[in-house]
Design a protein around this motif. Structure first.
Motif, short mmCIF file in Angstrom:
data_model
loop_
_atom_site.label_atom_id
_atom_site.label_comp_id
_atom_site.label_asym_id
_atom_site.label_seq_id
_atom_site.Cartn_x
_atom_site.Cartn_y
_atom_site.Cartn_z
N MET A 157 -8.44 11.36 10.60
CA MET A 157 -8.73 11.53 9.17
C MET A 157 -9.91 12.48 9.02
SD MET A 157 -9.94 8.65 6.41
CE MET A 157 -8.60 7.56 6.87
N GLU A 158 -9.73 13.51 8.21
CA GLU A 158 -10.79 14.48 7.97
C GLU A 158 -11.33 14.31 6.55
OE1 GLU A 158 -9.63 18.42 8.99
OE2 GLU A 158 -8.61 17.80 10.83
N MET A 159 -12.59 14.72 6.37
CA MET A 159 -13.25 14.43 5.10
C MET A 159 -12.64 15.20 3.94
SD MET A 159 -15.25 12.16 4.19
CE MET A 159 -15.57 11.71 5.90
N HIS A 160 -12.11 16.40 4.21
CA HIS A 160 -11.50 17.14 3.10
C HIS A 160 -10.23 16.44 2.61
CE1 HIS A 160 -8.95 18.81 6.34
NE2 HIS A 160 -8.09 19.11 5.37
N GLN A 161 -9.53 15.74 3.51
CA GLN A 161 -8.36 14.97 3.08
C GLN A 161 -8.78 13.85 2.12
OE1 GLN A 161 -7.16 13.69 6.98
NE2 GLN A 161 -5.56 15.26 7.14
N VAL A 162 -9.87 13.20 2.46
CA VAL A 162 -10.38 12.12 1.60
C VAL A 162 -10.80 12.68 0.25
CG1 VAL A 162 -12.17 10.35 1.36
CG2 VAL A 162 -11.14 10.79 3.60
N ARG A 163 -11.46 13.84 0.26
CA ARG A 163 -11.91 14.46 -1.00
C ARG A 163 -10.71 14.82 -1.87
NH1 ARG A 163 -13.65 19.85 -2.65
NH2 ARG A 163 -13.09 20.66 -0.58
N TYR A 164 -9.65 15.36 -1.27
CA TYR A 164 -8.46 15.71 -2.04
C TYR A 164 -7.79 14.46 -2.61
CZ TYR A 164 -8.79 20.27 0.32
OH TYR A 164 -9.21 21.48 0.80
#
Length: 297
Positions: A1-8
């Motif tokens: 899991m990457e942080m940009h995925q969470v942000r999106y």
């Protein structure tokens, strides 16, 4: 899991629209969609259900929302903290203190440090001696206040702050409270409260055995506050450093011919970088007017 995925994911959950979320995140919609699909694959199911122009959270999405919000907030806080440290606007300092050390000694010291050091971010923790030394060597603390001991690691660099005697802590209505000093023989038969993990406890046991004094070692306390409350509750007597403030209803009395004292040190680890906050604390601690123990006689 990457942080940009969470942000999106959070952007879509907030706007309920993939197009608006992509605009808000300044990415193309296909890139945002792919990132969320990858996140769904990692979490094992769809996070959104599309209905016309709106997107709604699925059951899995609703369950994951608070966790991912917390994850993202923690990541942003960590990033902000790191940026502050890098720019010098934050001065983090972690201090470990032996459990029997009087917190009152630290008040003026920390107040002075806070006034002199912009951006101080302090973590203060207490621990038993062995745990404190272990955690210090593992890098959990920048500075430690602890007792001098024969088994301190060679990598610890220390400075003496003060030396103090241990005395008997008892209630003010206990017979000991009426004495100026206690004869060792009077300790025999007294119910005793030991300090868990404190260096004074095994030394006191040894001194009692050498003098053929036999207190009844029954209870244990893990902190100074617990120790005092147990004595106040009438569970027994205990040893306490002479400079520790005591609760109302308690008093300290010295013991004749009982050579039980400790040296309190401030320490860092040799070879480890000393931050501006650590250096300021060390200088303030070494310059402070600490208690002076008078010679018995």
């Amino acid at each position: 899991m990457e942080m940009h995925q969470v942000r999106y994911f959070l952007a879509v959950a907030r706007t309920r629209n993939f197009t608006r979320a992509a605009e808000e995140c300044n990415v193309s919609q296909p890139s945002l969609t792919r990132a969320i699909q990858k996140l769904e694959g990692e979490l094992g199911g769809p996070l959104f259900r599309r209905e016309h122009s709106l997107s709604h959270l699925t059951d899995l999405g609703r369950i994951m929302l608070p966790h991912l919000e917390q994850t993202y907030a923690a990541a942003q806080a960590a990033k902000s903290l790191a940026e502050g440290v890098r720019k010098g606007s934050l001065a983090p300092l972690s201090i470990g203190v032996t459990a029997s050390f009087a917190a009152d000694h630290l008040v003026d010291l920390l107040e002075r440090l806070n006034l002199s050091l912009d951006g101080l971010e302090l973590t203060l923790a207490t621990a038993a001696h062995a745990h404190l030394v272990r955690d210090m060597m593992h890098g959990d603390f920048d500075v430690a206040i602890l007792e001098e001991a024969a088994d301190l690691p060679e990598r610890l660099r220390s400075w003496q702050l003060f030396r103090e005697r241990y005395q008997v802590l008892c209630r003010t209505d206990h017979p000991f409270a009426q004495l100026n000093a206690i004869e060792p023989a009077l300790l025999s038969g007294e119910i005793w409260i030991d300090r868990s993990g404190c260096l004074s406890s095994p030394r006191f046991h040894q001194l009692c055995a050498l003098a053929d004094v036999k207190p009844v070692f029954r209870h244990r306390a893990g902190s100074e506050a617990h120790l005092q409350r147990m004595v106040l509750a009438g569970l027994g007597c205990a040893l306490s450093p002479e400079n520790v403030p005591v609760e109302d209803g308690l008093t300290l009395r010295p013991v004749h011919d009982l050579d039980l004292s400790r040296t309190v040190l401030v320490a860092t680890v040799i070879g480890r970088r000393v931050s501006a906050a650590s250096d300021a604390f060390l200088k303030a601690a070494r310059a402070r007017a600490w208690p002076v123990t008078e010679q018995q006689g």
